[in-house]
Write an enzyme that holds these catalytic residues in place. Structure first.
Site, PDB file in Angstrom:
ATOM      1  N   VAL A  12       0.829  -1.207   0.000  1.00 30.48           N
ATOM      2  CA  VAL A  12       0.000   0.000   0.000  1.00 30.48           C
ATOM      3  C   VAL A  12       0.861   1.254   0.000  1.00 30.48           C
ATOM      4  O   VAL A  12       0.603   2.213  -0.740  1.00 30.48           O
ATOM      5  CB  VAL A  12      -0.953   0.002   1.207  1.00 30.48           C
ATOM      6  N   ARG A  32      13.408   0.948   6.484  1.00 29.92           N
ATOM      7  CA  ARG A  32      14.476   0.311   7.258  1.00 29.92           C
ATOM      8  C   ARG A  32      15.757   0.125   6.450  1.00 29.92           C
ATOM      9  O   ARG A  32      16.850   0.177   7.000  1.00 29.92           O
ATOM     10  CB  ARG A  32      14.008  -1.051   7.778  1.00 29.92           C
ATOM     11  N   CYS A  68       1.313   3.683   7.237  1.00 35.84           N
ATOM     12  CA  CYS A  68       0.993   2.397   6.607  1.00 35.84           C
ATOM     13  C   CYS A  68       1.769   1.232   7.205  1.00 35.84           C
ATOM     14  O   CYS A  68       1.404   0.069   6.994  1.00 35.84           O
ATOM     15  CB  CYS A  68       1.292   2.458   5.111  1.00 35.84           C
ATOM     16  N   SER A 114      -7.526  -1.976  10.364  1.00 32.96           N
ATOM     17  CA  SER A 114      -7.954  -3.219   9.704  1.00 32.96           C
ATOM     18  C   SER A 114      -9.418  -3.485  10.013  1.00 32.96           C
ATOM     19  O   SER A 114      -9.915  -3.170  11.103  1.00 32.96           O
ATOM     20  CB  SER A 114      -7.110  -4.393  10.197  1.00 32.96           C
ATOM     21  N   TYR A 140      -3.770  -9.770  15.878  1.00 32.56           N
ATOM     22  CA  TYR A 140      -3.588  -8.662  14.943  1.00 32.56           C
ATOM     23  C   TYR A 140      -4.708  -7.641  15.096  1.00 32.56           C
ATOM     24  O   TYR A 140      -4.476  -6.437  15.229  1.00 32.56           O
ATOM     25  CB  TYR A 140      -3.539  -9.206  13.511  1.00 32.56           C
TER      26      TYR A 140
END
Length: 317
Positions: A12, A32, A68, A114, A140
């Site tokens: 995304v 990262r 995101c 979510s 999650y």
């Protein structure tokens, strides 16, 4: 507008960075690995740990954070304490970034949550709405709900606007996991035992999700609201496969195996969750998103599936 974007190397985030740049926004992206290529024009910020990083210098002068980055839902979880692992990134990491954003005067924080915050499934014809009482089940979903609560509390204390987006399953060019597997099976002409599934599931095309994200970074009515997002058309598993096959230019060889047999077999194989996703329903009502933001999905399901199919075919060459 200056937008600070996390998860910029993800499915995304990468699409969002490209759309933001096309719209004339300035994008600073957190990643990262400094060696990962980004869209031309992105100002990269390398970090090590989302939950402990000092974000203040990178957030100076930024108008909006589009968050995101996440530890996503894991199909084959290996951790002995999954909730703790999800919390480190999805709760601690999110709130660390958000606190720095508020301290640095960022006006708005857009958080990709979510649909799992709402729950794991719906009865046909009874979709989730954005303002339903949350009922997360797995680690999650729990971690995303805890992050939402922390962000709302921070917004109330600091005045930073928070926008929460809860997507359903996202598909688009480069999609992985089960969606990609289904495309491969259809492309190879493999008979699939999914011809008698009459469920209803909401999906969202990547382009439609990104269009909503770009809308929420500046829309006045989005402030301190939660939104659900989908393509606006719900599909059964059988219908999705037929339309995906059409987009690929392949026949859909679907066998009419009853859901009860599919579920029984999946349970025997220890794949109960797979059967739930194939046979169960999960619908969302996006009327709040449509009315409050005057937003509609720019792509139809068939247009979006065609884009995915073309990318899939091109990637095989």
């Amino acid at each position: 507008m200056k937008v600070f974007l996390t998860g910029i190397t993800g499915f995304v985030g990468r699409a969002a960075s490209e759309r933001l740049l096309q719209a004339g926004h300035q994008v600073r992206g957190a990643l990262r690995d400094a060696n990962v290529p980004l869209a031309k024009g992105v100002d990269p910020v390398v970090f090590d740990d989302l939950a402990t990083h000092d974000w203040a210098p990178s957030l100076e002068g930024q108008s909006v954070v589009l968050h995101c980055a996440a530890r996503v839902h894991v199909m084959s979880e290996q951790s002995v304490d999954p909730l703790s692992e999800f919390r480190k990134v999805n709760v601690d990491g999110t709130l660390n970034l958000a606190r720095h954003a508020a301290d640095m005067g960022v006006k708005r924080f857009v958080f990709i949550s979510s649909i799992k915050v709402n729950g794991e499934g719906t009865e046909p014809g009874r979709p989730y709405s954005a303002d339903d009482a949350p009922a997360p089940v797995d680690p999650y979903g729990v971690s995303k709900w805890e992050a939402e609560q922390g962000l709302r509390d921070l917004a109330a204390r600091t005045g930073m606007e928070v926008v929460i987006i809860r997507p359903v399953l996202v598909y688009g060019p480069g999609v992985k996991a089960n969606f990609l597997n289904m495309m491969r099976w259809l492309d190879k002409g493999i008979p699939l035992p999914f011809g008698s599934i009459h469920n209803s599931r909401s999906l969202v095309a990547l382009d439609n999700l990104v269009d909503l994200l770009v809308t929420t970074i500046h829309h006045p009515a989005a402030a301190n609201q939660a939104f659900l997002v989908s393509d606006g058309e719900d599909l059964s598993t059988s219908n999705l496969l037929r339309r995906m096959a059409k987009a690929l230019g392949r026949p859909a060889r679907l066998l009419a195996v009853p859901c009860a047999i599919l579920s029984f077999t999946a349970n025997l194989l220890g794949q109960r969750s797979v059967a739930q996703r194939l046979c169960g329903s999960l619908q969302v009502d996006i009327s709040k998103t449509r009315s409050l933001l005057q937003w509609a999905p720019p792509l139809s399901v068939d247009e979006a599936l065609k884009i995915v199919a073309v990318h899939y075919v091109e990637s095989k060459k």
